[in-house]
Scaffold this motif. Structure first.
Motif, mmCIF file in Angstrom:
data_model
loop_
_atom_site.group_PDB
_atom_site.id
_atom_site.type_symbol
_atom_site.label_atom_id
_atom_site.label_comp_id
_atom_site.label_asym_id
_atom_site.label_seq_id
_atom_site.Cartn_x
_atom_site.Cartn_y
_atom_site.Cartn_z
ATOM 1 N N SER A 3 32.253 16.956 44.032
ATOM 2 C CA SER A 3 31.498 17.253 45.540
ATOM 3 C C SER A 3 30.278 16.884 45.264
ATOM 4 O O SER A 3 29.671 16.172 44.386
ATOM 5 C CB SER A 3 31.648 18.849 45.488
ATOM 6 N N GLY A 4 29.700 16.858 46.552
ATOM 7 C CA GLY A 4 28.200 16.565 46.754
ATOM 8 C C GLY A 4 27.338 17.111 45.859
ATOM 9 O O GLY A 4 26.494 16.528 45.188
ATOM 10 N N GLY A 5 27.736 18.420 45.721
ATOM 11 C CA GLY A 5 26.755 19.318 44.627
ATOM 12 C C GLY A 5 26.789 18.746 43.127
ATOM 13 O O GLY A 5 25.765 18.724 42.587
ATOM 14 N N TRP A 6 27.821 18.418 42.837
ATOM 15 C CA TRP A 6 28.121 17.866 41.532
ATOM 16 C C TRP A 6 27.641 16.531 41.211
ATOM 17 O O TRP A 6 26.893 16.156 40.126
ATOM 18 C CB TRP A 6 29.614 18.008 41.019
ATOM 19 N N ARG A 7 27.560 15.848 42.310
ATOM 20 C CA ARG A 7 27.080 14.260 42.332
ATOM 21 C C ARG A 7 25.593 14.477 42.286
ATOM 22 O O ARG A 7 24.938 13.536 41.663
ATOM 23 C CB ARG A 7 27.513 13.377 43.501
ATOM 24 N N MET A 8 24.942 15.646 42.942
ATOM 25 C CA MET A 8 23.606 15.663 42.907
ATOM 26 C C MET A 8 23.173 16.088 41.481
ATOM 27 O O MET A 8 22.099 15.679 40.856
ATOM 28 C CB MET A 8 23.191 16.629 43.857
ATOM 29 N N ARG A 9 23.766 16.713 40.744
ATOM 30 C CA ARG A 9 23.733 17.031 39.312
ATOM 31 C C ARG A 9 23.724 15.657 38.338
ATOM 32 O O ARG A 9 22.823 15.755 37.684
ATOM 33 C CB ARG A 9 24.990 17.749 38.757
ATOM 34 N N ILE A 10 24.537 14.550 38.844
ATOM 35 C CA ILE A 10 24.480 13.538 38.125
ATOM 36 C C ILE A 10 22.808 13.013 38.293
ATOM 37 O O ILE A 10 22.425 12.339 37.454
ATOM 38 C CB ILE A 10 25.444 12.797 38.568
ATOM 39 N N ASP A 13 34.977 15.752 31.610
ATOM 40 C CA ASP A 13 34.452 15.242 33.113
ATOM 41 C C ASP A 13 33.806 13.988 32.909
ATOM 42 O O ASP A 13 33.539 13.076 34.060
ATOM 43 C CB ASP A 13 33.651 16.037 33.575
ATOM 44 N N PHE A 14 33.296 13.456 31.691
ATOM 45 C CA PHE A 14 32.859 12.311 31.545
ATOM 46 C C PHE A 14 33.146 10.968 31.942
ATOM 47 O O PHE A 14 32.535 10.014 32.251
ATOM 48 C CB PHE A 14 32.277 12.184 29.797
ATOM 49 N N GLU A 15 34.555 10.934 31.738
ATOM 50 C CA GLU A 15 35.246 9.531 32.007
ATOM 51 C C GLU A 15 35.994 9.816 33.624
ATOM 52 O O GLU A 15 36.666 8.870 33.862
ATOM 53 C CB GLU A 15 36.313 9.477 31.168
ATOM 54 N N ARG A 16 35.508 10.834 34.208
ATOM 55 C CA ARG A 16 36.117 11.051 35.557
ATOM 56 C C ARG A 16 35.283 10.240 36.687
ATOM 57 O O ARG A 16 33.920 10.144 36.488
ATOM 58 C CB ARG A 16 36.279 12.281 35.937
ATOM 59 N N PRO A 17 35.912 9.642 37.468
ATOM 60 C CA PRO A 17 35.007 8.956 38.828
ATOM 61 C C PRO A 17 34.273 9.888 39.324
ATOM 62 O O PRO A 17 34.377 10.973 39.723
ATOM 63 C CB PRO A 17 35.939 8.271 39.746
ATOM 64 N N THR A 18 33.039 9.371 39.774
ATOM 65 C CA THR A 18 32.193 10.485 40.287
ATOM 66 C C THR A 18 32.400 10.720 41.712
ATOM 67 O O THR A 18 32.236 11.733 42.250
ATOM 68 C CB THR A 18 30.630 9.577 40.507
ATOM 69 N N ALA A 45 25.846 7.407 44.925
ATOM 70 C CA ALA A 45 26.741 6.167 44.812
ATOM 71 C C ALA A 45 28.098 6.510 44.140
ATOM 72 O O ALA A 45 28.258 7.672 43.573
ATOM 73 C CB ALA A 45 26.045 5.387 43.990
ATOM 74 N N GLY A 46 28.912 5.836 44.769
ATOM 75 C CA GLY A 46 30.355 5.996 43.864
ATOM 76 C C GLY A 46 30.818 4.897 43.084
ATOM 77 O O GLY A 46 29.977 3.713 43.102
ATOM 78 N N GLY A 47 32.156 4.792 42.586
ATOM 79 C CA GLY A 47 32.785 3.789 42.026
ATOM 80 C C GLY A 47 32.541 3.548 40.526
ATOM 81 O O GLY A 47 33.218 2.757 39.645
ATOM 82 N N ARG A 48 31.725 4.799 39.809
ATOM 83 C CA ARG A 48 31.419 4.731 38.484
ATOM 84 C C ARG A 48 32.120 6.069 38.082
ATOM 85 O O ARG A 48 32.382 6.904 38.739
ATOM 86 C CB ARG A 48 30.037 4.427 38.138
ATOM 87 N N THR A 49 32.109 6.084 36.442
ATOM 88 C CA THR A 49 32.516 7.362 35.919
ATOM 89 C C THR A 49 31.067 7.987 36.007
ATOM 90 O O THR A 49 30.123 7.623 35.852
ATOM 91 C CB THR A 49 33.309 7.178 34.531
ATOM 92 N N VAL A 50 31.237 9.545 35.438
ATOM 93 C CA VAL A 50 30.227 10.205 35.423
ATOM 94 C C VAL A 50 29.282 9.573 34.203
ATOM 95 O O VAL A 50 27.950 9.419 34.285
ATOM 96 C CB VAL A 50 30.724 11.637 34.951
ATOM 97 N N ARG A 51 29.777 9.305 32.785
ATOM 98 C CA ARG A 51 29.124 8.797 31.894
ATOM 99 C C ARG A 51 28.461 7.540 32.327
ATOM 100 O O ARG A 51 27.174 7.210 32.182
ATOM 101 C CB ARG A 51 29.921 8.553 30.832
ATOM 102 N N ALA A 52 29.214 6.476 33.007
ATOM 103 C CA ALA A 52 28.700 5.320 33.360
ATOM 104 C C ALA A 52 27.511 5.572 34.400
ATOM 105 O O ALA A 52 26.440 4.703 34.191
ATOM 106 C CB ALA A 52 29.727 4.345 33.943
ATOM 107 N N GLU A 53 27.679 6.391 35.023
ATOM 108 C CA GLU A 53 26.474 6.545 36.275
ATOM 109 C C GLU A 53 25.345 6.960 35.633
ATOM 110 O O GLU A 53 24.274 6.886 35.916
ATOM 111 C CB GLU A 53 27.005 7.528 37.537
ATOM 112 N N ALA A 54 25.613 7.963 34.684
ATOM 113 C CA ALA A 54 24.361 8.718 34.081
ATOM 114 C C ALA A 54 23.668 7.713 33.127
ATOM 115 O O ALA A 54 22.453 7.715 32.686
ATOM 116 C CB ALA A 54 24.869 9.838 33.365
ATOM 117 N N GLU A 55 24.357 6.632 32.513
ATOM 118 C CA GLU A 55 23.697 5.719 31.729
ATOM 119 C C GLU A 55 22.904 5.020 32.401
ATOM 120 O O GLU A 55 22.178 3.988 31.754
ATOM 121 C CB GLU A 55 24.967 4.976 30.935
ATOM 122 N N ARG A 56 23.102 4.999 33.696
ATOM 123 C CA ARG A 56 22.014 3.969 34.368
ATOM 124 C C ARG A 56 20.660 4.344 34.233
ATOM 125 O O ARG A 56 19.648 3.492 34.519
ATOM 126 C CB ARG A 56 22.424 3.983 35.946
#
Length: 646
Positions: free
Chosen positions: A165-172, A156-161, A76-87
């Motif tokens: 890259s795909g690899g870093w988004r898999m880390r999220i 990185d926490f406040e950057r949009p996902t 998924a996209g559209g959120r920051t790293v922190r916001a996505e992890a907070e899900r």
């Protein structure tokens, strides 16, 4: 916790699992192993409830939570790293919202003695306790700790996902899964997108904070450090070993030897029985015995053997063409993208025959430096390739250069030379292209299959500098063994970018660490490097925490001056070595120039006109004397350089 009974999975008449049963207990740490296509990922999907079995039952208690990380997923996209992890904390957020709503109601009421008011108080107390037990008071700290452990920086926490890259988004996604703390954690190749430090952090997390874990991984070191039970999938059956992976390897070898002996004995018995039946089939006096043997044959439960184990296939590189003593030399090398500095002030010399590992966190410049060596991108400073260096390069995008109209076999056959041509099908089998897969067209292969095919082609080309960027990502354990054994025997120079510690162990004799815009050289293997890193971290911790340390550092009698002098002496020695290496490289270039001049003059002297030219002969003798002097100079410089190493 989870009970699997009589599990059967069929695809178009092919049986993947044949009535297998086992139990997953609390705190189990299970490694699923088996050859590619054995059904490991399928079993994880079934346990996650995403795929129904053809038969049997998977019993998961209602209150048991299961978390699943597949190899590939829609991100998924559209959120920051922190916001996505907070899900991961949606339950905590729901509790918090409900507590706030009820507190709002309490603030509006004045009937403090009523039953309704007391019920609201009780409800708020219960929810507040649930909120506290779920980690509601410290989940922000836990979220940051997990993201940092998986390699993210605070900025990185406040950057949009979407920027990652795909690899870093898999880390999220992995972070979200770990933060949910499920009762059963299912991980399918979790290390594919992690660097060494993040893998070590994940190992510690699984060992100390996870509940039950079932994982699939081709990283031997990772599964050996995280699991205590090994379930092997082979020919639709499972073999449950309640031991760590390293012990399983020994036990499996013993079981396979026993299985092979039983198989050979059974085959001999079957052959003897069939021979008896054939010999006496038409003799009336033996009719009873023949019928008895036929029934015996029908009742025999045939022992099946897994496909031929090609891990012992010895792949030998073509002899490496001779190169100069220093295939790669860098001086004050830097790479910047606008205001961002990837690395700067980098200087090193790679010697002929070195086997070097590039390690460090993702994004620190490992692949960037490889591209500089390949002259694929511009850079600052000086980077010199040695005399007659021929590079063989592997990266994931090499697969895009394959001819899509060729078959897998033809693609390899085009470059194979010598004895290896008789073993092409064995080689293809070792890299998971056995049987009919060798006749597939390249255009129908997946990205991972194309990468493996590009790797095979590279292994058959005569080069003297091999550069491999994450070569093991799409290889199973047997394929990695074949590759590693071949690289060990490679007589050229090797540069490997990899996070696979077991693959690097015994392969790399020098480690270049990338971090904070610098590149540091460490002599020795990967585990020696990691041990030194651990000691450096502990020493840094002691400097920060030992009582009186600051005062001691400030004292004029403190031991810092000798350390500073030692450091300065070490830096001076490094500068002297670099000067010597630079002079050696210059001498090598001069020798190469003179050798070309001698060859050209010899060609001219071989003609009738040249043989009669006295001036040409004098020039030839002068150049030969100059070459002889350069060779003597090179010998003296080499002896001096080798003496300075001790």
């Amino acid at each position: 916790m989870i009970s699997i009974e009589g599990l059967t999975v069929e695809f178009g008449g092919f049986v993947l699992f044949d009535a297998v049963s086992f139990v997953v207990n609390k705190k189990d740490r299970i490694a699923l192993v088996g050859r590619n296509g054995a059904g490991k990922s399928t079993l994880l999907r079934i346990l996650a409830g995403l795929q129904p079995p053809s038969g049997g039952a998977v019993a998961v208690p209602r209150e048991t939570t299961v978390g699943y990380l597949p190899q590939q997923m829609e991100l998924a996209g559209g959120r920051t790293v922190r916001a996505e992890a907070e899900r991961a904390f949606e339950r905590i957020h729901r509790l918090e919202d409900e507590i706030n709503r009820l507190n709002g109601l309490l603030a509006e009421r004045t009937d403090y003695e009523s039953d309704e008011f007391r019920k609201l108080i009780d409800r708020v107390t219960l929810l507040s306790e649930q909120f506290r037990m779920a980690g509601g008071l410290n989940y922000h700290a836990e979220l940051e700790r997990t993201l940092l452990g998986l390699g993210f920086l605070r900025e990185d926490f406040e950057r949009p996902t979407a920027e990652f890259s795909g690899g870093w988004r898999m880390r999220i996604e992995l972070a979200k899964l770990l933060l949910q703390r499920p009762d059963v954690l299912l991980l399918d190749e979790p290390t594919n997108h992690l660097d060494i430090e993040s893998i070590q952090w994940l190992e510690t997390f699984i060992a100390t904070r996870a509940n039950a874990v079932i994982l699939v991984s081709h990283d031997r070191a990772f599964i050996n450090n995280t699991t205590l039970r090994t379930i092997e999938i082979e020919l639709g059956k499972i073999y449950d070993y309640r031991v760590k992976y390293a012990e399983y390897v020994t036990l499996r070898r013993e079981r396979r030897e026993q299985q092979l002996r039983a198989y050979e004995n059974q085959q001999k018995k079957i052959a003897d029985t069939e021979e008896f039946i054939e010999r006496f089939r038409y003799k009336a006096t033996k009719a009873v015995q023949v019928q008895s043997r036929i029934k015996q044959l029908e009742k025999i439960e045939r022992i099946e053997m897994d496909g031929v184990d090609t891990s012992l296939l010895r792949l030998k590189f073509p002899p490496a063409p001779h190169s100069g003593a220093y295939p790669v030399t860098a001086e004050n090398l830097a790479k910047r993208y606008g205001a961002h500095t990837v690395f700067a002030g980098v200087g090193f010399t790679i010697h002929r025959g070195d086997k070097v590992a590039f390690v460090g966190k993702n994004g620190e410049g490992k692949s960037t430096l490889v591209k500089c060596i390949m002259n694929r991108i511009a850079y600052e400073g000086r980077l010199t390739l040695g005399y007659q260096v021929k590079i063989g390069y592997f990266a994931q995008n090499q697969a895009e250069l394959l001819d899509e109209s060729r078959t897998v076999f033809e693609t390899v056959d085009d470059v194979a030379q010598g004895d290896i041509r008789t073993k092409i099908r064995d080689l293809l089998g070792a890299f998971m292209f056995g049987g009919e897969a060798s006749d597939k067209k390249v255009k129908v292969l997946s990205g991972g299959e194309r990468s493996r095919l590009a790797m095979i082609r590279l292994l058959l080309e005569p080069v003297n500098l091999l550069i491999l960027d994450e070569p093991t990502n799409h290889l199973d354990m047997r394929s990695k063994d074949v590759l590693k054994n071949a690289l060990r025997e490679f007589d050229g120079t090797l540069i490997v970018v990899s996070h696979d510690r077991e693959f690097l162990d015994g392969l790399a004799d020098k480690v270049y660490e990338f971090g904070h815009g610098r590149v540091r050289e460490h002599l020795g293997g990967i585990y020696e490097f990691l041990e030194r890193k651990k000691m450096e971290s502990l020493q840094e911790l002691e400097r920060r925490t030992v009582p009186g340390a600051a005062a001691a550092d400030e004292s004029p009698e403190a031991a810092s001056p000798p350390t500073r002098l030692s450091y300065e002496a070490q830096k001076e020695q490094q500068r002297r070595l670099r000067r010597m290496e630079k002079a050696l490289a210059e001498t090598e270039r001069n020798i190469a120039r003179l050798e070309r001049a001698v060859a050209a003059l010899e060609t001219r002297l071989s003609t009738p006109a040249g043989a009669a030219d006295a001036a040409l002969y004098s020039e030839y003798e002068a150049v030969r004397r100059e070459l002889s002097g350069a060779m003597e100079q090179w010998t003296e410089q080499t002896i001096e350089w080798e003496g300075s190493q001790h």
